[in-house]
Design an enzyme around this catalytic site. Sequence first.
Site, PDB file in Angstrom:
ATOM      1  N   GLY A  76     -27.695 -43.098  42.022  1.00 46.92           N
ATOM      2  CA  GLY A  76     -28.071 -44.351  41.374  1.00 46.92           C
ATOM      3  C   GLY A  76     -28.927 -45.312  42.162  1.00 46.92           C
ATOM      4  N   HIS A  77     -29.096 -45.115  43.471  1.00 48.07           N
ATOM      5  CA  HIS A  77     -29.670 -46.208  44.266  1.00 48.07           C
ATOM      6  C   HIS A  77     -31.162 -46.451  44.058  1.00 48.07           C
ATOM      7  CE1 HIS A  77     -30.907 -43.837  48.183  1.00 48.07           C
ATOM      8  NE2 HIS A  77     -31.245 -43.186  47.078  1.00 48.07           N
ATOM      9  N   HIS A  78     -31.845 -45.617  43.284  1.00 52.02           N
ATOM     10  CA  HIS A  78     -33.242 -45.885  42.941  1.00 52.02           C
ATOM     11  C   HIS A  78     -33.373 -46.604  41.598  1.00 52.02           C
ATOM     12  CE1 HIS A  78     -34.568 -43.728  46.384  1.00 52.02           C
ATOM     13  NE2 HIS A  78     -34.250 -42.528  45.939  1.00 52.02           N
ATOM     14  N   ALA A  79     -32.280 -46.753  40.865  1.00 54.68           N
ATOM     15  CA  ALA A  79     -32.310 -47.406  39.557  1.00 54.68           C
ATOM     16  C   ALA A  79     -32.220 -48.914  39.728  1.00 54.68           C
ATOM     17  CB  ALA A  79     -31.161 -46.900  38.684  1.00 54.68           C
TER      18      ALA A  79
ATOM     19  N   ASN B  45     -34.149 -48.623  46.918  1.00 54.90           N
ATOM     20  CA  ASN B  45     -34.988 -49.721  46.412  1.00 54.90           C
ATOM     21  C   ASN B  45     -34.438 -50.344  45.135  1.00 54.90           C
ATOM     22  OD1 ASN B  45     -35.524 -47.324  45.074  1.00 54.90           O
ATOM     23  ND2 ASN B  45     -37.689 -47.775  44.785  1.00 54.90           N
TER      24      ASN B  45
END
Length: 232
Positions: free
Chosen positions: A137-140, A191
Site C-alpha cells: 500500500g505505501h505507493h497509494a 511516496n
Amino acid sequence: ISVSSDFDRAPLELLSRVHSAEYLQFVNDLSKEMESRRKKQIIRDSEARNADDDDANEGEDDAKKDDNEHHVVPFTPMIQKKVIREAKIKEGEHSDTSFSAGSLKAARRAAGAVQHAVDRVLVGRNRNAFCVVRPPGHHAGVNGLLAGGESCGFCIFNSVAAGAMHALSDDNHRPRCERVAIVDIDAHHGNGTEEIIKKCHDPGRLFFFSVHIFDHDKKKGAITSAPAYKFY
C-alpha cells in the site's frame, strides 16, 4: 505466536480517512465492471460447453481467449485518465499494477488486517503484530496514484496509513494511541504514505520516516538541474 485470519474487510469509513471520495468511487465502480465481465464470461463458458457443434466450440474457444484478456486490466493508466486526468497516459502493456474482479476484496481485506492488528495490540491481546498481506500500500496516495507518478507500485489502498489513522482515532471499544510512527524500510520510497501524512490534521501525533534507494535518473546523457529517483 498466534495467527489470526478472523477479521472483516476494511470499512469505507476507514479508507476515507486516507483516500479521496473520488478515488474510492473509481475503485468501486471498476470492481463492479470487472465483476460484470466475469459473470458474462461464466455464462459464455457454460454455453460453449453445452454446444454440440465442434466448429462452434472452436469459435467459442477463440472468443474465450479474447475475453480472458479483458478480465485483468492495467490499473495505472485508468487512474491517470479518470482520477488524475493527466494528459500523458501510461501504455497498458507497461503497467506493473493490474486490477481484476477480486482486487477490491483483496485490498480491503489487506487494510482490514492492519486495522485488526492495531486493535489487538491496543487492547493488550498482543504486544506486537505482523501483517502478511497483499496487495501492498505505501505507493497509494490520496488519489491512488500521485500527480506525475509513473506507477501505482502494485498498491490500491494504503493499509499502513489507514492503520495509523485508525490507531489515532477515538473508538469506544479500545484505548486510543496518542502518537504513531510509521517507519518504512522498503527499498522504494513510500511516496503515497508521505503524501497522506502531510495532509494529516494533527501532524504532532503522526511521524513518517522512509529509508529508500536514491537513484540519479539521468536520461540518456541529459543533464538535469536536480536529481530524481524512481520507486519501482
